[in-house]
Write a protein that holds these residues in place. Structure first.
Motif, short mmCIF file in Angstrom:
data_model
loop_
_atom_site.label_atom_id
_atom_site.label_comp_id
_atom_site.label_asym_id
_atom_site.label_seq_id
_atom_site.Cartn_x
_atom_site.Cartn_y
_atom_site.Cartn_z
N GLU A 1 0.83 -1.20 0.00
CA GLU A 1 0.00 0.00 0.00
C GLU A 1 0.87 1.26 0.00
O GLU A 1 0.59 2.23 -0.72
CB GLU A 1 -0.92 -0.01 1.22
N ALA A 2 1.93 1.24 0.80
CA ALA A 2 2.82 2.40 0.88
C ALA A 2 3.54 2.63 -0.45
O ALA A 2 3.73 3.78 -0.87
CB ALA A 2 3.83 2.20 2.01
N VAL A 3 3.95 1.55 -1.10
CA VAL A 3 4.63 1.67 -2.39
C VAL A 3 3.70 2.27 -3.44
O VAL A 3 4.08 3.19 -4.18
CB VAL A 3 5.15 0.29 -2.86
N ARG A 4 2.48 1.79 -3.51
CA ARG A 4 1.55 2.27 -4.53
C ARG A 4 1.16 3.74 -4.29
O ARG A 4 0.91 4.48 -5.24
CB ARG A 4 0.31 1.39 -4.57
N ALA A 5 1.14 4.14 -3.02
CA ALA A 5 0.83 5.53 -2.71
C ALA A 5 1.97 6.45 -3.13
O ALA A 5 1.75 7.56 -3.63
CB ALA A 5 0.55 5.68 -1.21
N ALA A 6 3.21 5.99 -2.93
CA ALA A 6 4.38 6.83 -3.23
C ALA A 6 4.80 6.76 -4.69
O ALA A 6 5.35 7.73 -5.23
CB ALA A 6 5.55 6.41 -2.34
N PHE A 7 4.56 5.60 -5.34
CA PHE A 7 5.01 5.40 -6.73
C PHE A 7 3.89 4.63 -7.45
O PHE A 7 3.96 3.41 -7.59
CB PHE A 7 6.30 4.60 -6.73
N PRO A 8 2.83 5.32 -7.89
CA PRO A 8 1.66 4.64 -8.47
C PRO A 8 1.97 3.70 -9.63
O PRO A 8 1.23 2.74 -9.87
CB PRO A 8 0.77 5.81 -8.92
N GLY A 9 3.06 3.96 -10.34
CA GLY A 9 3.41 3.11 -11.48
C GLY A 9 4.25 1.91 -11.12
O GLY A 9 4.73 1.19 -12.01
N ALA A 10 4.43 1.64 -9.83
CA ALA A 10 5.25 0.50 -9.41
C ALA A 10 4.60 -0.83 -9.81
O ALA A 10 3.38 -0.98 -9.77
CB ALA A 10 5.45 0.53 -7.90
N SER A 11 5.44 -1.78 -10.19
CA SER A 11 4.99 -3.15 -10.42
C SER A 11 5.27 -3.94 -9.15
O SER A 11 6.38 -3.87 -8.61
CB SER A 11 5.73 -3.78 -11.60
N ILE A 12 4.28 -4.69 -8.68
CA ILE A 12 4.42 -5.47 -7.45
C ILE A 12 4.37 -6.95 -7.80
O ILE A 12 3.44 -7.41 -8.47
CB ILE A 12 3.32 -5.11 -6.44
N LEU A 13 5.40 -7.68 -7.38
CA LEU A 13 5.48 -9.12 -7.65
C LEU A 13 5.31 -9.87 -6.33
O LEU A 13 6.00 -9.59 -5.35
CB LEU A 13 6.83 -9.48 -8.27
N ARG A 14 4.40 -10.83 -6.32
CA ARG A 14 4.15 -11.64 -5.13
C ARG A 14 4.50 -13.11 -5.41
O ARG A 14 3.67 -13.86 -5.93
CB ARG A 14 2.67 -11.57 -4.74
N PRO A 15 5.69 -13.54 -5.09
CA PRO A 15 6.04 -14.95 -5.30
C PRO A 15 5.51 -15.85 -4.19
O PRO A 15 5.33 -15.41 -3.05
CB PRO A 15 7.57 -14.94 -5.32
N SER A 16 5.28 -17.11 -4.53
CA SER A 16 5.06 -18.15 -3.53
C SER A 16 6.45 -18.48 -2.98
O SER A 16 7.40 -17.71 -3.17
CB SER A 16 4.40 -19.36 -4.16
N ILE A 17 6.63 -19.61 -2.30
CA ILE A 17 7.97 -19.94 -1.80
C ILE A 17 8.91 -20.09 -3.01
O ILE A 17 8.55 -20.67 -4.03
CB ILE A 17 7.98 -21.22 -0.94
N VAL A 18 10.09 -19.51 -2.88
CA VAL A 18 11.05 -19.46 -3.99
C VAL A 18 12.11 -20.53 -3.77
O VAL A 18 12.69 -20.63 -2.69
CB VAL A 18 11.70 -18.07 -4.08
N PHE A 19 12.35 -21.34 -4.81
CA PHE A 19 13.35 -22.40 -4.68
C PHE A 19 14.51 -22.18 -5.65
O PHE A 19 14.39 -21.48 -6.66
CB PHE A 19 12.73 -23.79 -4.90
N GLY A 20 15.63 -22.76 -5.31
CA GLY A 20 16.85 -22.65 -6.09
C GLY A 20 18.01 -23.10 -5.23
O GLY A 20 17.83 -23.39 -4.04
N PRO A 21 19.21 -23.19 -5.78
CA PRO A 21 20.35 -23.78 -5.06
C PRO A 21 20.62 -23.20 -3.68
O PRO A 21 21.10 -23.91 -2.80
CB PRO A 21 21.53 -23.50 -6.01
N ASP A 22 20.33 -21.93 -3.45
CA ASP A 22 20.61 -21.32 -2.15
C ASP A 22 19.35 -21.06 -1.34
O ASP A 22 19.36 -20.25 -0.41
CB ASP A 22 21.35 -19.99 -2.34
N ASP A 23 18.24 -21.73 -1.66
CA ASP A 23 16.98 -21.40 -0.98
C ASP A 23 17.01 -21.80 0.49
O ASP A 23 17.84 -22.60 0.94
CB ASP A 23 15.79 -22.03 -1.70
#
Length: 318
Positions: free
Chosen positions: A140-162
């Motif tokens: 909410e704070a990001v969208r208020a300050a920078f309306p053009g922001a793209s927001i990414l919501r990942p599920s649990i992230v996996f990879g060699p260092d997870d």
């Protein structure tokens, strides 16, 4: 698109950040990695040519005065700051609720054209988990300050260092059982770290992605039990799966929270009471032109170190 661009990445020395830094460096960007531990981030310099990747000390809990210098001259800004548990000055409200808005405001004031904020599936102002509430407040704070922001919501992230599969792989190596908190019914949609990095870059490069929220999940939904069975299969260990009710997990977490790096907290138990999957109708990886990668294609490349005999055993079996 990125050649010669100045990009500041807050939290760029972390698991997801390291992969984003690598991809941006390969595309010719000039990158400032804003992080608390500059010494620990120096290895990122080798991702590019001399002077291309520069770690700078920033503690986002110190507020605007600490954040603003890091975004001066930045064409694009990415915020990856997040914590899984609280310790010292690193509180959910400070790092995940307040800091994102300050970073977004500083980026807008500095004239940055693009902003990407990495949040999490399950961000919800009404969640009983403080982690999820702080993530929602940060969005909410990001969208208020920078309306053009793209927001990414990942599920649990996996990879060699997870932190997820490696943690349970280590448990499978040393314990006779793996826990199924809440009976192992919670659903997840694990997403590969390289796919998250590609999504972040495509969001920066895409004007239509501005101002939108994307939920990032892999090609398949698993129960917690399914994931533990994957760990057992990939580590070659015969381990029991033991059901642990939520109430008992909360009692155990109350003691584990006192450890320097707690394996479980009561807030995490609350999170496990809700599924962590892409919402119906949400914009996804495919909308950012990223084809999701399956767990089964990647887990064998790094969980084999937890097999009896280590990696050598896998090659011998092959």
């Amino acid at each position: 698109m990125f050649d010669g661009k100045q990009i500041t990445i807050f939290g760029g020395s972390g698991f997801i950040g390291r992969n984003i830094v690598r991809e941006l460096a390969q595309r010719g960007a000039r990158i400032e990695v804003a992080c608390r531990d500059v010494e620990g981030a120096k290895h990122l310099k080798v991702q590019g040519v001399v002077g291309q990747v520069t770690p700078v000390h920033v503690d986002v809990t110190e507020g605007e005065s600490a954040i603003a210098p890091a975004v001066e001259g930045a064409d694009m800004v990415i915020n990856l700051c997040g914590i899984l548990y609280e310790s010292g000055r690193n509180r959910f409200d400070a790092v995940q609720a307040t800091a994102p808005g300050l970073i977004a405001a500083a980026a807008a004031k500095a004239g940055a054209k693009k902003f990407v904020h990495i949040s999490a599936i399950g961000a919800d102002a009404k969640s009983p988990a403080r982690y999820a509430r702080s993530k929602a407040a940060g969005e909410e704070a990001v969208r208020a300050a920078f309306p053009g922001a793209s927001i990414l919501r990942p599920s649990i992230v996996f990879g060699p260092d997870d932190d997820f599969f490696n943690r349970f792989g280590a448990m499978a190596e040393s314990l006779p059982f793996l826990p199924l908190i809440g009976g192992g019914k919670t659903k997840f949609q694990p997403v590969y770290v390289d796919d998250v990095a590609d999504a972040a870059l495509n969001a920066l490069a895409s004007d239509p992605a501005a101002g939108k929220i994307f939920e990032l999940g892999g090609p398949k939904i698993y129960s917690f039990r399914d994931l533990m069975e994957l760990v057992i299969a990939q580590t070659g260990r015969k381990r029991r799966l033991v059901d642990i009710p939520f109430w008992l997990a909360s009692v155990e977490a109350a003691f584990l929270e006192w450890l320097p790096t707690p394996p479980l907290t009561r807030d995490q138990v609350e999170l496990l009471k809700s599924d962590n999957v892409v919402s119906e109708g949400a914009l996804t990886l495919q909308d950012l032109e990223v084809e999701p990668t399956a767990c089964e294609a990647i887990l064998p490349t790094y969980l084999d170190r937890f097999r009896p005999g280590g990696r050598y055993n896998r090659f011998r079996a092959a």
